[in-house]
Design an enzyme around this catalytic site. Structure first.
Site, PDB file in Angstrom:
ATOM      1  N   GLU A   1       0.847  -1.189   0.000  1.00  0.00           N
ATOM      2  CA  GLU A   1       0.000   0.000   0.000  1.00  0.00           C
ATOM      3  C   GLU A   1       0.884   1.241   0.000  1.00  0.00           C
ATOM      4  O   GLU A   1       1.934   1.264   0.643  1.00  0.00           O
ATOM      5  CB  GLU A   1      -0.907  -0.005   1.239  1.00  0.00           C
ATOM      6  CG  GLU A   1      -1.921   1.132   1.296  1.00  0.00           C
ATOM      7  CD  GLU A   1      -1.399   2.388   1.977  1.00  0.00           C
ATOM      8  OE1 GLU A   1      -2.011   3.467   1.802  1.00  0.00           O
ATOM      9  OE2 GLU A   1      -0.361   2.306   2.680  1.00  0.00           O
ATOM     10  N   SER A   2       0.478   2.259  -0.750  1.00  0.00           N
ATOM     11  CA  SER A   2       1.205   3.521  -0.837  1.00  0.00           C
ATOM     12  C   SER A   2       2.635   3.258  -1.317  1.00  0.00           C
ATOM     13  O   SER A   2       2.813   2.763  -2.431  1.00  0.00           O
ATOM     14  CB  SER A   2       1.159   4.248   0.510  1.00  0.00           C
ATOM     15  OG  SER A   2       1.521   5.600   0.375  1.00  0.00           O
ATOM     16  N   ALA A   3       3.673   3.556  -0.527  1.00  0.00           N
ATOM     17  CA  ALA A   3       5.037   3.247  -0.963  1.00  0.00           C
ATOM     18  C   ALA A   3       5.186   1.766  -1.273  1.00  0.00           C
ATOM     19  O   ALA A   3       5.954   1.375  -2.159  1.00  0.00           O
ATOM     20  CB  ALA A   3       6.043   3.669   0.103  1.00  0.00           C
TER      21      ALA A   3
ATOM     22  N   SER B   1       2.836  -0.016  -2.607  1.00  0.00           N
ATOM     23  CA  SER B   1       2.215  -0.176  -3.916  1.00  0.00           C
ATOM     24  C   SER B   1       3.137   0.342  -5.017  1.00  0.00           C
ATOM     25  O   SER B   1       3.252  -0.256  -6.089  1.00  0.00           O
ATOM     26  CB  SER B   1       0.874   0.564  -3.950  1.00  0.00           C
ATOM     27  OG  SER B   1       0.165   0.326  -5.135  1.00  0.00           O
ATOM     28  N   PHE B   2       3.813   1.469  -4.751  1.00  0.00           N
ATOM     29  CA  PHE B   2       4.850   1.926  -5.665  1.00  0.00           C
ATOM     30  C   PHE B   2       5.879   0.815  -5.868  1.00  0.00           C
ATOM     31  O   PHE B   2       6.353   0.574  -6.978  1.00  0.00           O
ATOM     32  CB  PHE B   2       5.542   3.168  -5.099  1.00  0.00           C
ATOM     33  CG  PHE B   2       4.810   4.462  -5.343  1.00  0.00           C
ATOM     34  CD1 PHE B   2       5.233   5.334  -6.327  1.00  0.00           C
ATOM     35  CD2 PHE B   2       3.710   4.825  -4.580  1.00  0.00           C
ATOM     36  CE1 PHE B   2       4.574   6.535  -6.554  1.00  0.00           C
ATOM     37  CE2 PHE B   2       3.049   6.018  -4.787  1.00  0.00           C
ATOM     38  CZ  PHE B   2       3.476   6.884  -5.786  1.00  0.00           C
TER      39      PHE B   2
END
Length: 513
Positions: A209-211, A213-214
Site C-alpha cells: 500500500e502507498s510506498a 504499492s509503488f
C-alpha cells in the site's frame, strides 16, 4: 516410576514442540510461537546481513548462518525513521540501522501443505513504516489457509541515497534503491525457504500500500524480478508509472542530490558518511528527501516505458484506491473552500489548461467545493498514478486486472470519503487492532468480505468466491469497478475522462503537475 517419568517428558516435549514450532531454514533452525488461533508465527527472521558499517549503502548481502536455534518470537528492529505519521504504531524491537528482518504467519502443520503466499510491503513514503504494524498482522489472513510474510526494508537516506562514489564502488555500477533491493532480497529468501513453512514457492503474490504499492509496480518492471516466480500482485494506492514524488529519477540527478547533501554536512568522503552514527545521520536529513532511481541495476528503464512495451512481469493484478485519499486542504491550504478560492488555485496550477480542469472537476457553488476539490487533490496525489498502472497493465499484460474503489468511511463517518490507508485494516481482517474507531457490525462485515476477496486472489488470481458479490475483470465490456462500502457491488467505471486529462497534462505542462 522411570516409565512414568519417561511418559511425562515425552508428552511435555510434544506439547512444547507444538507450542514452540520449529522450522529448518537454509541458514539455521528457528523457533516461533503457536498463536491461540492455531496459526504459527515466526517474527524477526534475518533475511540479509545487517547493513551497517561498510555495508551501509551496499546491496543487501545474504544472511549469515547461525548455530543452535534462533528464537523468532518477537519483531526485529524497525528501519531508521522519524515519527512522521501519527497512525503508525510500531510493535518492533526499537529502531535500528540493523533492520533487515521478516515475519511469517503460517497455518501449516506438517510443512508439506504447499500453500499460496503473500509477501507484503508497507507504506510510508519510503521514509517511515514497519512490517510489525498491527494493521499488517498476518494472523487473520493465515487462518484462511495462506501464508503471510511482512518485512522491513531500509528507508530515507539509508535506503535511497545515491552518490557518484557509491556508483563507482558498486559491482553493478549503481547506487540508490537499496530499500527496493532489500525487498528483492527478502523475496529471494522467501522463494528459497517458504516450503519449510508449508508454502508454495511457485505461488507468491506480492502486495503493498502507498510506498508498498509503488514498490509492487517497480518489482514487476525490474529485470531482477525475472529471477522470481511471481504469481500475482496487489497494489493499493500508488505506482511509479507517473511523475510523482516517489517515482524514479535518472541516476545522475539522484547523485547530485547526494553530493549536495554530503557537502551541506561537511562530509568529504564515503568514509566520512559511513562514520556518522545512524541516529545523527537521520537527524541531518530532516529537510531532505532522497528519490528512487533509474539505477542501472534494479531499474534500467522508467517503469512506464517497461509497461508500455509490455515487458513487465505479466501477472494478474488487483489494484485500486480510496474515495478521498487526501481532502481539499492539501489543494487549498488554509483558504476557505469557496468557489472563488478553488478557481484561483486551479488557475495558478494549470494556467491555460485551467478551463479543461474546471470543466471535469466542476463546482457550481461553494457547497460543491469540498467534494470537487477533494477529488482533484486526491487525483493529483495518488489516484492518477494508480490509474495509470492499472490502465497500462490491463492493456499490455494479457493478464486479468481487478480494480476497486474503497469508499467505506470510518466511524463517526464525518470524512468526505475514505482517506489514505484505512483499507489495510479491512483487507487484513485487523479492525480489532485499531482502537481509535468504534467499529460497527457493518464494518466487520465489509472487512470479512474484503479479506475473502484478497485471499481468493492470492490463492487463484481471481477475487471471486462463494458468498461474495461478483467482481468483474476490468477488461470486460463495459469495464466495471468493485465499489467496497456497506453494499459491495460492481459499478461501471467512471471518471476516466479526468484521468485522461491528467495524462495529457502531465506532458503538456512539462511534468509540473
Amino acid at each position: 516410576m522411570k516409565f512414568i517419568i519417561f511418559l511425562a517428558l515425552y508428552f511435555t516435549s510434544i506439547l512444547c514442540a507444538d507450542q514452540y514450532p520449529t522450522v529448518v531454514t537454509s541458514n539455521g533452525i528457528i523457533q516461533g510461537i503457536l498463536e491461540s488461533s492455531g496459526v504459527r508465527s515466526f517474527k524477526g527472521i534475518p533475511y540479509a546481513q545487517p547493513p551497517v558499517g561498510a555495508l551501509r549503502w551496499r546491496e543487501p548481502q545474504p544472511p549469515n548462518n547461525w548455530n543452535g536455534t534462533l528464537k523468532a518470537d518477537k519483531f526485529g528492529p524497525a528501519a531508521m525513521q522519524r515519527k512522521i505519521f501519527s497512525d503508525m504504531i510500531l510493535r518492533s524491537n526499537g529502531i535500528s540501522e540493523d533492520c533487515l528482518y521478516l515475519n511469517v504467519w503460517t497455518p501449516n502443520k506438517s510443512g508439506n501443505e504447499k500453500l499460496p503466499v503473500l509477501v507484503y510491503f508497507y507504506g510510508g513514503g519510503f521514509k517511515a513504516g514497519d512490517g510489525s504494524e498491527a494493521r499488517y498482522d498476518g494472523e487473520s489472513m493465515a487462518q484462511k489457509n495462506i501464508i503471510v510474510v511482512t518485512l522491513n526494508y531500509r528507508l530515507g537516506i539509508f535506503g535511497f541515497y545515491s552518490h557518484p562514489e557509491l556508483t563507482m564502488e558498486s559491482p553493478n555500477y549503481s547506487s540508490g534503491n537499496y530499500g527496493l533491493k532489500d525487498q528483492h532480497a527478502a523475496l529471494l529468501w522467501v522463494q528459497k525457504n517458504i516450503e519449510a513453512f508449508g508454502g508454495d514457492a511457485q505461488k507468491i503474490t506480492i502486495g503493498g500500500e502507498s510506498a508498498g504499492s509503488f514498490s509492487v509496480s517497480a518489482h514487476l518492471a525490474s529485470p531482477l524480478s525475472r529471477k522470481l516466480r511471481l504469481n500475482g500482485a496487489i497494489a493499493e494506492s500508488g505506482s511509479m508509472l507517473a511523475k510523482s514524488g516517489l517515482s524514479p529519477v535518472p541516476l545522475s540527478v539522484a547523485e547530485q542530490v547526494g553530493l549536495k547533501f554530503s557537502k551541506s554536512i561537511g562530509a568529504s568522503s564515503l568514509a566520512d558518511l559511513r562514520a556518522i552514527p545512524a541516529d545523527k545521520l537521520l537527524n541531518m536529513t530532516a529537510s531532505t528527501s532522497f528519490p528512487t532511481t533509474i539505477d542501472n541495476h534494479f531499474l534500467v528503464e522508467y517503469p512506464l516505458t517497461v509497461y508500455e512495451k509490455g515487458n513487465q512481469i505479466k501477472v494478474p493484478l488487483l489494484s485500486g484506491w480510496n474515495s478521498a485519499e487526501v481532502e481539499y486542504h492539501s489543494l487549498l491550504g488554509r483558504d476557505e473552500p469557496t468557489l472563488t478560492n478553488y478557481k484561483k488555485v486551479v488557475k495558478q496550477l494549470y494556467n491555460e489548461h485551467a478551463g479543461d480542469v474546471l470543466r471535469l472537476y466542476h463546482a457550481e457553488t461553494d457547497a460543491d467545493v469540498p467534494k470537487v476539490a477533494t477529488d482533484l487533490a486526491a487525483d493529483r496525489f495518488i489516484v492518477y498514478n494508480t490509474w495509470k498502472f492499472i490502465d497500462v497493465h490491463s492493456r499490455t499484460s494479457g493478464s486479468a486486472v481487478y480494480r476497486y474503489l474503497f469508499s467505506r468511511k470510518r466511524p463517526p463517518y464525518k470524512d468526505i470519503g475514505a482517506p489514505h490507508a484505512p483499507e489495510i485494516d479491512y483487507a487484513f481482517g485487523n479492525l480489532r487492532y485499531n482502537k481509535f474507531f468504534n467499529w460497527t457490525s457493518v464494518d466487520y462485515e465489509v472487512s470479512s468480505s474484503m479479506l475473502l476477496y484478497f485471499v481468493n486472489f492470492i490463492k487463484i488470481g481471481n477475487p471471486n468466491g462463494q458468498g461474495l458479490a461478483f467482481w468483474s475483470k476490468l477488461q470486460n465490456k463495459p469495464p466495471k469497478v468493485m465499489d467496497i462500502d456497506e453494499n459491495i457491488q460492481s459499478r461501471p467505471e467512471k471518471n476516466r475522462a479526468r484521468y485522461l486529462l491528467l495524462d495529457s497534462l502531465e506532458s503538456k505542462m512539462n511534468n509540473k503537475i
